[in-house]
Design a protein around this motif. Structure first.
Motif, PDB file in Angstrom:
ATOM      1  N   SER A  23       0.821  -1.210   0.000  1.00 45.94           N
ATOM      2  CA  SER A  23       0.000   0.000   0.000  1.00 45.94           C
ATOM      3  C   SER A  23       0.853   1.257   0.000  1.00 45.94           C
ATOM      4  CB  SER A  23      -0.936   0.000   1.217  1.00 45.94           C
ATOM      5  OG  SER A  23      -1.870  -1.065   1.141  1.00 45.94           O
ATOM      6  N   GLY A  78       0.502   3.684  -3.076  1.00 46.40           N
ATOM      7  CA  GLY A  78       0.040   5.033  -2.783  1.00 46.40           C
ATOM      8  C   GLY A  78       1.018   6.092  -3.256  1.00 46.40           C
ATOM      9  N   GLY A 129       5.079  -2.349  -5.621  1.00 49.08           N
ATOM     10  CA  GLY A 129       3.941  -2.496  -4.721  1.00 49.08           C
ATOM     11  C   GLY A 129       3.016  -3.623  -5.129  1.00 49.08           C
ATOM     12  N   SER A 142      -3.444   2.561   0.830  1.00 50.36           N
ATOM     13  CA  SER A 142      -2.787   3.334  -0.230  1.00 50.36           C
ATOM     14  C   SER A 142      -3.495   4.668  -0.436  1.00 50.36           C
ATOM     15  CB  SER A 142      -2.774   2.536  -1.540  1.00 50.36           C
ATOM     16  OG  SER A 142      -4.093   2.294  -2.009  1.00 50.36           O
TER      17      SER A 142
END
Length: 242
Positions: A16, A20, A63, A86
């Protein structure tokens, strides 16, 4: 079981953070590309020549890989909700790096994401032991699931072919709808691929099973579709009116 879930939990949280961050980096790249050429939201692909966009894409790949491995160790119902983190990372970075002010409703949304994810993770059920990808295929070919897939594909086609040309530039829900619906299929197919890889590494090769390759192709198709519409969402022109 607890140890494997803990590994999956850690990978999901790390995933996350990377995902993000990638949204913000890619948006900076999209903004640069849009300033000198056609915008992604208008069907342009000039962002492919922007290095910053590729840095964001590389961050997202890291990710997504961590997220993929997380599905190998923990139930999808535990890993998937953590993806909401995220949003928190993106919101914080956007506030400081993109100067997009986080308002009260945005803060409330972030809090709800944290509370919702925590509740689901704490009450996540155990995962059934699966010894072959054939078992997953049997579940995936149940009438109820096939009906869901057919409905999801139909809705996405309506959004892409009818709604996007007419409302894509003015209604954010078009892009969000496509990404969310495709995302639900992505989660299920990625979980199947993860289990197939895990079983193969444990000595029960799933390579010869055609179902493994079908799940892999579905996953790749869904991921590519999501990336395209996430890029369009990143430069959604209606944001300036929100």
């Amino acid at each position: 079981m607890f140890e494997t879930n803990l590994i999956g939990l850690g990978l999901a949280v790390g995933s996350s953070a990377f995902i993000g961050s990638s949204f913000i980096i890619k948006k900076k790249g999209l903004q640069r590309a849009g300033a000198s050429g056609s915008r992604a939201s208008s069907g342009g692909y000039g962002y492919l020549q922007e290095p910053l966009w590729w840095i964001g894409m590389f961050t997202m790949v890291i990710g997504e890989f961590a997220n993929f491995v997380a599905y190998m160790y923990a139930p999808a119902v535990l890993v998937t909700p953590l993806g909401a983190l995220s949003i928190i990372v993106s919101a914080i970075l956007a506030h400081f790096l993109l100067r997009e002010k986080l308002r009260k409703l945005g803060i409330l949304g972030c809090v709800l994401c944290i509370v919702g994810s925590t509740i689901i993770v704490l009450h996540a059920p155990g995962e059934h032991n699966i010894s072959s990808v054939d078992q997953i295929w049997d579940l995936a070919t149940q009438p109820a699931f096939l009906l869901y897939i057919a409905s999801a594909v139909a809705v996405v086609l309506v959004l892409v072919l009818y709604c996007e040309p007419r409302y894509g530039q003015t209604n954010i829900m078009v892009y969000i709808g496509v990404c969310s619906i495709i995302g639900s299929v992505t989660v299920m197919s990625i979980k199947a691929v993860g289990i197939a890889i895990k079983l193969t590494l444990e000595g029960y090769s799933q390579v010869a099973h055609f179902q493994s390759w079908i799940f892999a192709m579905v996953s790749a198709s869904c991921i590519i579709t999501q990336l395209i519409y996430l890029n369009k969402l990143g430069l959604y022109t209606g944001f300036r009116h929100i």
